[in-house]
Design an enzyme around this catalytic site. Structure first.
Site, PDB file in Angstrom:
ATOM      1  N   PRO A 140       0.898  -1.267   0.054  1.00 42.10           N
ATOM      2  CA  PRO A 140      -0.110  -0.163   0.069  1.00 42.10           C
ATOM      3  C   PRO A 140       0.787   1.247   0.013  1.00 42.10           C
ATOM      4  O   PRO A 140       1.047   2.020   0.894  1.00 42.10           O
ATOM      5  CB  PRO A 140      -0.826  -0.063   1.205  1.00 42.10           C
ATOM      6  CG  PRO A 140      -0.005  -0.784   2.242  1.00 42.10           C
ATOM      7  CD  PRO A 140       0.566  -1.800   1.321  1.00 42.10           C
ATOM      8  N   CYS A 141       1.522   1.676  -1.133  1.00 43.66           N
ATOM      9  CA  CYS A 141       2.077   2.819  -1.190  1.00 43.66           C
ATOM     10  C   CYS A 141       1.317   4.108  -1.021  1.00 43.66           C
ATOM     11  O   CYS A 141       1.993   5.192  -0.933  1.00 43.66           O
ATOM     12  CB  CYS A 141       3.004   2.931  -2.530  1.00 43.66           C
ATOM     13  SG  CYS A 141       1.811   2.299  -4.024  1.00 43.66           S
ATOM     14  N   HIS A 142       0.064   3.970  -1.148  1.00 46.21           N
ATOM     15  CA  HIS A 142      -0.841   5.091  -1.156  1.00 46.21           C
ATOM     16  C   HIS A 142      -0.790   5.563   0.526  1.00 46.21           C
ATOM     17  O   HIS A 142      -1.092   6.536   0.956  1.00 46.21           O
ATOM     18  CB  HIS A 142      -2.308   4.832  -1.392  1.00 46.21           C
ATOM     19  CG  HIS A 142      -2.824   3.547  -0.491  1.00 46.21           C
ATOM     20  ND1 HIS A 142      -2.846   2.263  -1.031  1.00 46.21           N
ATOM     21  CD2 HIS A 142      -3.710   3.720   0.364  1.00 46.21           C
ATOM     22  CE1 HIS A 142      -3.323   1.588  -0.323  1.00 46.21           C
ATOM     23  NE2 HIS A 142      -4.123   2.259   0.872  1.00 46.21           N
TER      24      HIS A 142
END
Length: 170
Positions: free
Chosen positions: A139-141
């Site tokens: 989850p780079c967000h």
């Protein structure tokens, strides 16, 4: 990393756009991106797998179920997925660190670099974050600017905002 014999590409609906899901013959997740960024996914696959092109194929049920569960609010469902990606040791450290950020939380790029074992490599961590082949699963967000700004997200800032709101991080 090992080179798969085959890559399979499937598509799945999501509340924020159609997902492109790439798995290998063993059923491991290799990459995931949004349909409107298919060119980026194709470039990534060429970089990591050379001439091996994905052929149409069904996503394993466990992966599809985990993605559905995530969008239904069961965020931990993605933590169960087996994934295999090519990349450098540092990229793998960053992508693994991403998977350890709990839903509902955010960290900065400097914290990501620290968690990846290279606290002074903030720019390199940001670049590895931006090269993440596992949208949503790694989850780079959940990585934000030092000032709390929703900086850079390959899927677009609107999707990043939606994902963080979905996870109750905003």
């Amino acid at each position: 990393m090992s080179r798969p014999a085959r890559l399979l590409l499937d598509r799945a609906p999501s509340p924020i756009g159609e997902l492109l899901i790439v798995t290998d013959e063993a059923g491991a997740l290799r990459a995931m991106d949004f349909q409107d960024h298919e060119h980026r996914l194709d470039r990534l696959l060429k970089t990591h797998y050379g001439p091996l092109r994905p052929e149409p194929g069904a996503t394993p049920v466990a992966i599809r179920d985990a993605i559905t569960a995530y969008f239904a609010g069961q965020f931990e469902a993605l933590n169960t997925l087996a994934w295999v990606t090519n990349g450098t040791a540092f990229q793998h450290a960053v992508w693994t660190a991403l998977t350890r950020i709990p839903a509902g939380e955010t960290i900065t790029y400097s914290e990501l670099a620290r968690r990846a074992g290279r606290p002074l490599a903030v720019r390199a961590a940001g670049h590895a974050n931006g090269s993440n082949p596992l949208s949503i699963v790694a989850p780079c967000h959940r990585v934000i600017g030092m000032d709390g700004a929703l900086t850079g997200y390959g899927g677009g800032i609107d999707r990043k905002r939606w994902l963080l709101a979905h996870e109750k991080a905003l």
